[in-house]
Design an enzyme around this catalytic site. Structure first.
Site, short mmCIF file in Angstrom:
data_model
loop_
_atom_site.label_atom_id
_atom_site.label_comp_id
_atom_site.label_asym_id
_atom_site.label_seq_id
_atom_site.Cartn_x
_atom_site.Cartn_y
_atom_site.Cartn_z
N GLU A 187 0.66 -10.60 12.30
CA GLU A 187 1.77 -9.92 13.01
C GLU A 187 2.91 -10.89 13.30
OE1 GLU A 187 1.74 -6.86 12.94
OE2 GLU A 187 -0.38 -6.52 12.53
N HIS B 218 4.96 -11.32 10.23
CA HIS B 218 5.83 -10.17 9.94
C HIS B 218 7.25 -10.40 10.43
CE1 HIS B 218 3.79 -7.14 7.75
NE2 HIS B 218 2.86 -6.87 8.64
N GLU C 165 3.37 -7.04 3.56
CA GLU C 165 2.00 -7.18 4.06
C GLU C 165 1.29 -8.37 3.42
OE1 GLU C 165 0.85 -5.51 6.56
OE2 GLU C 165 2.66 -4.29 6.70
N HIS D 81 0.21 -1.63 2.08
CA HIS D 81 -0.82 -2.66 2.09
C HIS D 81 -1.53 -2.69 0.74
CE1 HIS D 81 -0.37 -1.28 6.29
NE2 HIS D 81 -0.62 -2.54 6.63
#
Length: 743
Positions: A578, A581, A640, A705
């Site tokens: 995360e 990201h 991803e 993903h």
């Protein structure tokens, strides 16, 4: 004994030679036993024998297939046992750890202590959640109502032409596209053809702005299916049959005559129209072109440059916008600054709609709404839908009603259900440990910036500022524990335990109006965008925040009592994922305050694109036998994949620093693996899963993903520390000839 008493002389014992030998042997045996006991006690202290360690070891061993060489196929090595023991349930299109944890969460929500518990005095919001759940599980009443709830409200959106007689006279004369689209948007949360949404202004993350974009969902998922050829032919035929059978059933319930020839002709027109609409949306844009999606202009400019016609009726953007926003008492002038997310789509729409009539368009719009609403009707309606989805996805059975209901209530009353879930199933100690792990992994990410030779110092400095500015939400929002807050959140909702369909419609309107009201309101960056009873984690670019709901903070992702190697390989990898990201091909466009701007130097950005292409090409080279040999789409999954590769690296390095501070952890019982190896094993096992062939194709076409197997293989092939941990030689399958690394 008195003073006059005198003791007798003591008699000394005498031993034979045999007795002396026996005593010596006994003494020696005693010493040996003592040594063995001490040795065993010492050995037991060298192995973790707590209940959590024992359970963890048992799970890891049960899921793996030790007969496979980890350097050949680490996914099979890690998950082979799991795949042998777990068959995809008939109710699922794919099945993995997520589905298992989700099923366990559903059980918690259903239990007598949560949604099915009767409490005399509780927050009104909690009672509303339970009433909604009760209305959903009242299947007897739902069956009695049949299709009437849907049929009764279709006139509100100008009816379904192929399911009524005399549509042109009864509805067509007053029909206006803007009215239909507006009502589908604000009242039924079903934006079709034109998607108006109120969202954060990417140039000012404290404000909201109106965005206009293309339709985002389609009956056949992606454009490939609309070719109706090859592997997509059966799904296309099933889709047409779905629409045909639904129109027939509605006409039958209304007592109308059925002309199969006429219905089939209209069905064909609808599918042709949807094919043309999805064709008007350009294929996924390259990462370098994402900026083209952000086009600010005045509302009046849409009328000048992006309008279209249907049966000589010119679409009025200002009228359409006003019809939506007036429902929340917001006036939008012609000078309103809006964002046109996809100019090319609206230009092409003019050509598309010129080929069709308003009857064609109305047939399509209402069909897509009907298709969405079927799941809340009686069994005859659901059966038609199930037949289609069996062909499309391979799913052969419906999920238990109570499970669907628990998930439904959680999706619409997430704060109330989150409160109930946290009180029942969440350990407060988890939050503190999670915050420590986030701190560790954030520091590793920042430290790694210094090792990135492709990023210059100016960009590194800005990247560090952004990483340090990332805000974190762990567990749940404290607000949900406040009765007053919860009651105010859902004050406009009033459910009936006997009117499930009406409750569903009420939820649609409530959620959509809540979004629309944000237009004149400042962004609340402390707001939790998701509930606590969710098994997932998120990064928001506009908020520059990472969120880890209570639902995901459980084994094997995380436990305060399981070995830290497993925590770092599980939730630690998710934390790193995360954080990364924030710097992937989308996240890198936003600064530390969530504002869209180019804060990278041109040279660093150029090198970033080169390294990203390495990853995109690598994953595109993976072909999946289960999907008939289709190759993955490395561009679609790039964000991803960047996050996966960065996440595993950061989590592993953070774990090694933990060991430096605290020493090596005790081995797990019954499993001859080091904790470095256990780190990678637990990482792989959180992705154990299986797909149906139909879902495998859908995954490649639709999911951002990579399929779970390739999330493991791709990440570890790019990480030399994995090969080192398992002593893999350079010729091993798990060692890439061309290692790709961005972060």
């Amino acid at each position: 004994m008195t003073e006059t008493d005198t003791p007798k002389s003591a008699k000394k014992p005498s031993f034979t030679s045999l007795e002396i030998c026996l005593i010596a042997v006994a003494s020696l045996l005693f010493i040996v036993i003592v040594v063995l006991v001490i040795s065993l006690a010492t050995q037991s202290n060298e192995i973790c024998t707590t209940a959590d360690c024992t359970k963890s070891a048992s799970r890891l061993i049960r899921n793996m297939d030790a007969s496979v060489d980890p350097c050949d196929n680490f996914y099979q090595y890690s998950c082979g046992g799991w795949m042998k023991k777990n068959i995809i349930p008939e109710t699922h299109t794919k099945y993995g750890l997520y589905n298992i944890l989700k099923a366990e969460l559903e059980v918690v929500l259903k239990s007598d202590s949560v949604l099915e518990k009767k409490v005399e005095s509780e927050a009104a919001a909690l009672t509303k959640a339970k009433t909604l759940y009760k209305s959903c599980t009242n299947q007897t009443l739902i069956e009695q109502k049949g299709g009437a709830p849907l049929l009764d409200m279709l006139p509100d959106i100008y009816e379904w032409p192929m399911a009524v007689d005399n549509w042109e006279n009864d509805y067509g004369k007053t029909w206006r596209l803007e009215d239909v689209l507006a009502r589908l948007n604000w009242k039924y949360a079903t934006p079709l053809l034109v998607h108006l949404m109120v969202y954060t202004d990417e140039n000012d993350s404290t404000s909201h702005i109106i965005h206009f974009g293309p339709q985002v969902s389609f009956g056949l998922l992606s454009r490939d299916y609309y070719t109706c050829k090859g592997r997509f032919a059966e799904a296309c035929q099933a889709y047409e049959q779905f629409m045909f059978d639904m129109a027939k059933l509605i006409r039958t319930d209304r007592g109308l005559k059925i002309s199969e020839t006429d219905i089939k002709a209209e069905v064909t027109r609808v599918v042709d129209l949807e094919r043309d609409i999805i064709s008007a949306i350009d294929p996924q844009m390259l990462p370098s072109n994402q900026v083209l999606l952000h086009n600010k202009m005045e509302l009046r400019k849409l009328n000048r440059n992006f309008t279209f016609e249907i049966d000589s009726q010119k679409f009025n953007w200002s009228y359409f916008t006003a019809k939506i926003m007036e429902t929340v008492n917001v006036t939008v002038p012609e000078s309103e600054i809006i964002i046109n997310n996809y100019p090319n789509y609206f230009r092409k729409l003019k050509t598309v709609l010129a080929k069709y009539t308003k009857r064609d368009l109305q047939n399509y719009l209402v069909w897509r709404f009907v298709m969405r609403m079927v799941e809340w009707l009686s069994q005859p309606y659901r059966n038609i839908s199930n037949t289609f989805h069996k062909v499309l996805t391979g799913k052969t059975s419906e999920v238990a009603v109570w499970r669907l209901c628990a998930l439904y209530v959680n999706s619409y009353l997430k704060q109330a259900v989150g409160r109930l879930y946290v009180q029942e199933a969440f350990s407060e100690n988890s939050k503190e440990l999670m915050e420590e792990m986030i701190k560790d992994i954030r520091e590793v990410f920042i430290s790694n910036l210094n090792d990135l030779t492709w990023m210059d110092e100016e960009t590194k400095k800005a990247a560090e500022e952004k990483a340090r500015a990332i805000r974190e939400h762990v567990g749940y929002s404290e607000d949900i524990m406040d009765d007053e807050y919860l009651n105010n959140e859902y004050k406009d909702l009033n459910y009936s335990a006997e009117e499930y369909f009406k409750n569903v419609l009420q939820n649609m309107e409530y959620v959509q109006k809540k979004r629309l009201r944000r237009l004149r309101v400042k962004v609340n960056k402390e707001e939790w965008l998701i509930g606590a009873a969710v098994i997932n984690a998120f990064y928001s670019a506009n908020f520059n925040e990472i969120v880890f709901p209570a639902g995901i903070l459980q084994p094997p992702f995380f436990s305060k009592d399981q070995p830290k190697s497993l925590n770092y390989g599980g939730i630690g990898m998710v934390i790193g994922h995360e954080i990364t990201h924030g710097f992937d091909y989308i996240g890198h466009r936003y600064d530390k305050d969530g504002i869209r701007k180019d804060w990278w130097t041109p040279d660093s950005y150029r090198k970033f694109l080169e390294l990203s292409k390495c990853l995109a090409d690598q994953y595109s080279n993976f072909s999946w036998d289960l999907a008939n040999g289709l190759h993955l789409n490395g561009n679609k999954t790039l964000g991803e994949n960047i996050a996966d590769n960065g996440g595993i690296r950061q989590a592993y390095q953070a774990y090694k620093k933990f060991v430096e501070r605290n020493g090596e952890e005790l081995p797990l019982p019954g499993i001859d693996l080091s904790h470095d190896q256990l780190f990678f094993l637990n990482f792989a096992q959180i992705w154990c899963g299986s797909y149906r062939p139909q879902q495998a194709v859908i995954s490649i076409k639709m999911d951002i993903h990579s399929p779970v197997m390739y999330r493991v293989l791709g990440s570890l092939q790019n990480f030399p520390e994995f090969a080192k941990a398992f002593n893999c030689n350079k010729s091993s399958n798990m060692v890439s000839d061309n290692i790709c690394r961005v972060f």
